[in-house]
Design a protein around this motif. Structure first.
Motif, mmCIF file in Angstrom:
data_model
loop_
_atom_site.group_PDB
_atom_site.id
_atom_site.type_symbol
_atom_site.label_atom_id
_atom_site.label_comp_id
_atom_site.label_asym_id
_atom_site.label_seq_id
_atom_site.Cartn_x
_atom_site.Cartn_y
_atom_site.Cartn_z
ATOM 1 N N ASP A 1 0.833 -1.208 0.000
ATOM 2 C CA ASP A 1 0.000 0.000 0.000
ATOM 3 C C ASP A 1 0.869 1.261 0.000
ATOM 4 O O ASP A 1 0.560 2.255 -0.666
ATOM 5 N N ALA B 1 2.125 1.952 -3.425
ATOM 6 C CA ALA B 1 1.089 2.529 -4.286
ATOM 7 C C ALA B 1 0.988 4.037 -4.078
ATOM 8 O O ALA B 1 0.727 4.793 -5.022
ATOM 9 N N ARG C 1 2.947 6.285 -6.874
ATOM 10 C CA ARG C 1 1.772 6.789 -7.594
ATOM 11 C C ARG C 1 1.174 5.731 -8.528
ATOM 12 O O ARG C 1 0.613 6.051 -9.577
ATOM 13 N N GLY C 2 1.309 4.466 -8.135
ATOM 14 C CA GLY C 2 0.659 3.392 -8.863
ATOM 15 C C GLY C 2 1.201 3.134 -10.254
ATOM 16 O O GLY C 2 0.652 2.328 -10.999
ATOM 17 N N CYS D 1 4.277 -3.551 -8.705
ATOM 18 C CA CYS D 1 4.642 -3.950 -7.349
ATOM 19 C C CYS D 1 4.071 -5.337 -7.105
ATOM 20 O O CYS D 1 2.877 -5.566 -7.315
ATOM 21 N N HIS E 1 -2.017 -9.832 -5.111
ATOM 22 C CA HIS E 1 -0.865 -8.983 -5.424
ATOM 23 C C HIS E 1 0.433 -9.786 -5.558
ATOM 24 O O HIS E 1 1.506 -9.198 -5.732
#
Length: 249
Positions: free
Chosen positions: A93, A96, A100-101, A105, A198
């Motif tokens: 998290d 992210a 900035r995504g 990951c 993930h």
């Protein structure tokens, strides 16, 4: 003190020298049972290099984040060792937010966080009585060079980031607290399902370093209900791994 798993990595150093410390959030009283996640204690100074199991070293370059928090256990908590997944998801998290995504990951059993295939953090859990100390090291401005694996840092992946370890600490504390609440309120199955979403896909070739057997090759076949690794061997059989050093083959 009982070490839950051999989960430390080169990004987190348990050396004896610490220069400066910063804290965030209320620290739980050691005598209080069932308390919430407490203050993160961060070491911002450089620590001496030490060797750990299998000859690897902890390294703590200045400017990176080395933080610990204390979790007071409750009678109805999920199995304690699964806090490894909580910590890994919290760092995911965090990435992210800081990246900035825009960067891939991925999580690797049991608690590695990879960005573009390179390791960006280290996590170590240790239990003492009814408390668990979660140590998390994040490569913020630099990544130690390692002979056996690629490493990266937040600043390498996102040059626009401030590179401020204190800002990273604030985000990490929030992410960890949120994941801890979900682990307790939604149950272990929810946390493991989120981790799996993930993680590297099923069928990914893995190498597992076992203390007595050496390197055991196989393919990722998901998780057992208790969080153990399912490893599909070359003969098609399934092996359940509860502890081991896992690398992508």
């Amino acid at each position: 003190m009982k070490r839950l798993r051999p989960l430390c990595s080169p990004a987190f150093d348990r050396g004896r020298r610490r220069d400066r410390f910063h804290q965030r959030g209320p620290f739980p009283a050691p005598r209080r049972r069932g308390g919430a996640c407490g203050r993160f204690l961060a070491a911002c100074g450089q620590a001496e290099r030490r060797t750990r199991r299998r000859g690897r070293q902890w390294s703590s370059p200045e400017g990176n984040l080395y933080a610990s928090t204390v979790i007071a256990l409750r009678a109805d908590d999920p199995p304690v060792h699964t806090l490894a997944f909580v910590a890994a998801l919290a760092v995911g998290d965090l990435m992210a937010l800081r990246l900035r995504g825009g960067t891939d990951c991925q999580l690797k059993w049991p608690n590695d966080v990879l960005v573009g295939g390179a390791k960006i953090c280290g996590i170590l859990l240790e239990r003492t009585g009814d408390h668990v100390i979660a140590g998390i090291g994040v490569n913020v401005v630099s990544a130690p060079r390692l002979p056996d694996r690629a490493t990266t840092s937040i600043l390498s992946e996102n040059p626009a980031d401030s590179g401020d370890a204190q800002a990273v600490l604030g985000d990490l504390a929030s992410c960890f607290a949120a994941r801890l609440v979900r682990w307790r309120s939604e149950g272990l199955a929810s946390t493991l399902a989120e981790w799996t979403r993930h993680a590297h896909p099923q069928g990914t070739p893995l190498l597992v370093a076992m203390d007595e057997e050496g390197m055991v090759p196989g393919a990722f076949a998901g998780l057992d209900p208790d969080g153990a690794l399912r490893l599909r061997l070359a003969d098609g059989s399934l092996r359940v791994v509860h502890a081991g050093d896992v690398s992508l083959a």
